[in-house]
Design a protein around this motif. Sequence first.
Motif, short mmCIF file in Angstrom:
data_model
loop_
_atom_site.label_atom_id
_atom_site.label_comp_id
_atom_site.label_asym_id
_atom_site.label_seq_id
_atom_site.Cartn_x
_atom_site.Cartn_y
_atom_site.Cartn_z
N LEU A 152 0.81 -1.22 0.00
CA LEU A 152 0.00 0.00 0.00
C LEU A 152 0.84 1.27 0.00
O LEU A 152 0.29 2.36 0.15
CB LEU A 152 -0.92 0.03 1.23
CG LEU A 152 -2.19 -0.81 1.20
CD1 LEU A 152 -3.00 -0.54 2.45
CD2 LEU A 152 -3.03 -0.52 -0.03
N TRP A 169 -0.36 4.15 -2.13
CA TRP A 169 -1.61 4.72 -1.63
C TRP A 169 -1.38 5.52 -0.35
O TRP A 169 -1.92 6.62 -0.20
CB TRP A 169 -2.61 3.60 -1.33
CG TRP A 169 -3.07 2.82 -2.53
CD1 TRP A 169 -2.47 1.71 -3.06
CD2 TRP A 169 -4.20 3.10 -3.35
NE1 TRP A 169 -3.18 1.28 -4.15
CE2 TRP A 169 -4.25 2.10 -4.36
CE3 TRP A 169 -5.21 4.08 -3.32
CZ2 TRP A 169 -5.24 2.06 -5.32
CZ3 TRP A 169 -6.21 4.03 -4.29
CH2 TRP A 169 -6.22 3.04 -5.27
N TYR A 179 -7.97 -4.73 2.14
CA TYR A 179 -7.80 -3.39 1.60
C TYR A 179 -9.11 -2.88 1.00
O TYR A 179 -9.47 -1.71 1.14
CB TYR A 179 -6.71 -3.36 0.53
CG TYR A 179 -5.34 -3.78 1.02
CD1 TYR A 179 -4.95 -3.55 2.34
CD2 TYR A 179 -4.43 -4.41 0.17
CE1 TYR A 179 -3.70 -3.94 2.79
CE2 TYR A 179 -3.17 -4.80 0.62
CZ TYR A 179 -2.82 -4.57 1.93
OH TYR A 179 -1.59 -4.96 2.37
N GLN A 180 -9.82 -3.79 0.34
CA GLN A 180 -11.12 -3.41 -0.24
C GLN A 180 -12.11 -3.06 0.87
O GLN A 180 -12.86 -2.08 0.77
CB GLN A 180 -11.66 -4.56 -1.08
CG GLN A 180 -12.97 -4.25 -1.82
CD GLN A 180 -12.76 -3.32 -2.99
OE1 GLN A 180 -11.89 -3.55 -3.82
NE2 GLN A 180 -13.57 -2.28 -3.08
N TYR A 211 -10.56 0.28 3.05
CA TYR A 211 -10.35 1.55 2.37
C TYR A 211 -11.12 1.69 1.05
O TYR A 211 -11.01 2.72 0.39
CB TYR A 211 -8.86 1.74 2.07
CG TYR A 211 -7.98 1.58 3.28
CD1 TYR A 211 -8.20 2.33 4.44
CD2 TYR A 211 -6.92 0.66 3.29
CE1 TYR A 211 -7.39 2.17 5.55
CE2 TYR A 211 -6.11 0.50 4.40
CZ TYR A 211 -6.35 1.26 5.53
OH TYR A 211 -5.55 1.11 6.63
N ASP A 212 -11.85 0.65 0.67
CA ASP A 212 -12.59 0.65 -0.59
C ASP A 212 -11.66 0.91 -1.78
O ASP A 212 -11.96 1.71 -2.65
CB ASP A 212 -13.71 1.70 -0.56
CG ASP A 212 -14.69 1.51 -1.72
OD1 ASP A 212 -14.83 0.37 -2.21
OD2 ASP A 212 -15.30 2.52 -2.15
N ILE A 213 -10.51 0.23 -1.77
CA ILE A 213 -9.58 0.36 -2.88
C ILE A 213 -9.29 -1.01 -3.49
O ILE A 213 -9.36 -2.04 -2.81
CB ILE A 213 -8.24 1.01 -2.46
CG1 ILE A 213 -7.49 0.12 -1.46
CG2 ILE A 213 -8.46 2.39 -1.90
CD1 ILE A 213 -6.09 0.60 -1.16
N ASP A 214 -8.97 -1.02 -4.75
CA ASP A 214 -8.59 -2.22 -5.47
C ASP A 214 -7.06 -2.21 -5.57
O ASP A 214 -6.49 -1.38 -6.27
CB ASP A 214 -9.23 -2.24 -6.86
CG ASP A 214 -8.82 -3.45 -7.68
OD1 ASP A 214 -8.09 -4.31 -7.17
OD2 ASP A 214 -9.25 -3.53 -8.85
N ASP A 234 -5.38 -1.89 -8.87
CA ASP A 234 -5.51 -0.65 -9.65
C ASP A 234 -4.14 0.01 -9.73
O ASP A 234 -3.62 0.51 -8.74
CB ASP A 234 -6.51 0.29 -8.97
CG ASP A 234 -6.67 1.61 -9.72
OD1 ASP A 234 -6.06 1.76 -10.80
OD2 ASP A 234 -7.39 2.48 -9.22
N THR A 277 -4.15 10.39 -6.22
CA THR A 277 -4.56 9.23 -5.44
C THR A 277 -5.45 9.70 -4.30
O THR A 277 -5.24 10.77 -3.73
CB THR A 277 -3.36 8.48 -4.83
OG1 THR A 277 -2.59 9.40 -4.06
CG2 THR A 277 -2.48 7.91 -5.93
N PRO A 278 -6.47 8.90 -3.95
CA PRO A 278 -7.34 9.29 -2.83
C PRO A 278 -6.59 9.19 -1.52
O PRO A 278 -5.66 8.39 -1.37
CB PRO A 278 -8.47 8.26 -2.90
CG PRO A 278 -7.85 7.08 -3.57
CD PRO A 278 -6.87 7.63 -4.55
N LEU A 306 -6.00 8.02 2.17
CA LEU A 306 -6.41 6.92 3.04
C LEU A 306 -6.39 7.40 4.49
O LEU A 306 -5.55 8.19 4.87
CB LEU A 306 -5.47 5.73 2.87
CG LEU A 306 -5.42 5.04 1.52
CD1 LEU A 306 -4.63 3.74 1.64
CD2 LEU A 306 -6.80 4.76 0.97
#
Length: 203
Positions: free
Chosen positions: A101, A104, A148-149, A152-155, A158, A198-199, A201
């Motif tokens: 991560l 991110w 992680y999904q 943090y609602d991330i793939d 990606d 990037t969003p 976290l």
Amino acid sequence: MSTGATTTVEIDTTLFITVSGPPGCGATTLCERLADAMGCPYVSGGEVFREIAEDRDMSLNQLTAKADENDEIDRAIDQRLQQIAEKWGMANKPFILESRLAGWLAGERADLRIWLDAPEDVRLARIEERVETEAEMRVREVSEAGRYQSYYDIDIDDREFYDLNINTARWGKEGVFNLVRTALEEYDPDVDEGAFSTPNLNP
């Protein structure tokens, strides 16, 4: 923190770099070489995870299972890595942060975000001598992706925002190092038109 073996290669840079990828991708090898060439330390999320496993007298697989039960372990690691990213993002000194991560967690603080990968059979061959078994590696990869999904609602797959995406099976260790070295040495902030966003976290 870790540093690499002695080498005559030097890279004159103040960039903060993140390196990410699945087990067996070659991240540790690259980070050790880069840290030595850049004359800087690096922090590995995997080392932190293994230290926690040792402190609790647990195997990596056992700690992974424990992490599946609640988010305490993962969030503690991620918070620590994010704090490190915040510190080095303002330091204007070379630094390397390595974890699945890292890109991110560092977000806009990172100057260069790298993703390493290789076909699964290649990665499995590379970890044959590790304590972690093939089955444990597969369990950890699937488990981490799910967490992680969920957190943090991330793939994790990606890769859009990475600046470099390298299949380390196509080049030897020296070749991968030289690809990244060229990117660092050719980087010019005056002609940099911007990284992918990037969003944020919140571990």
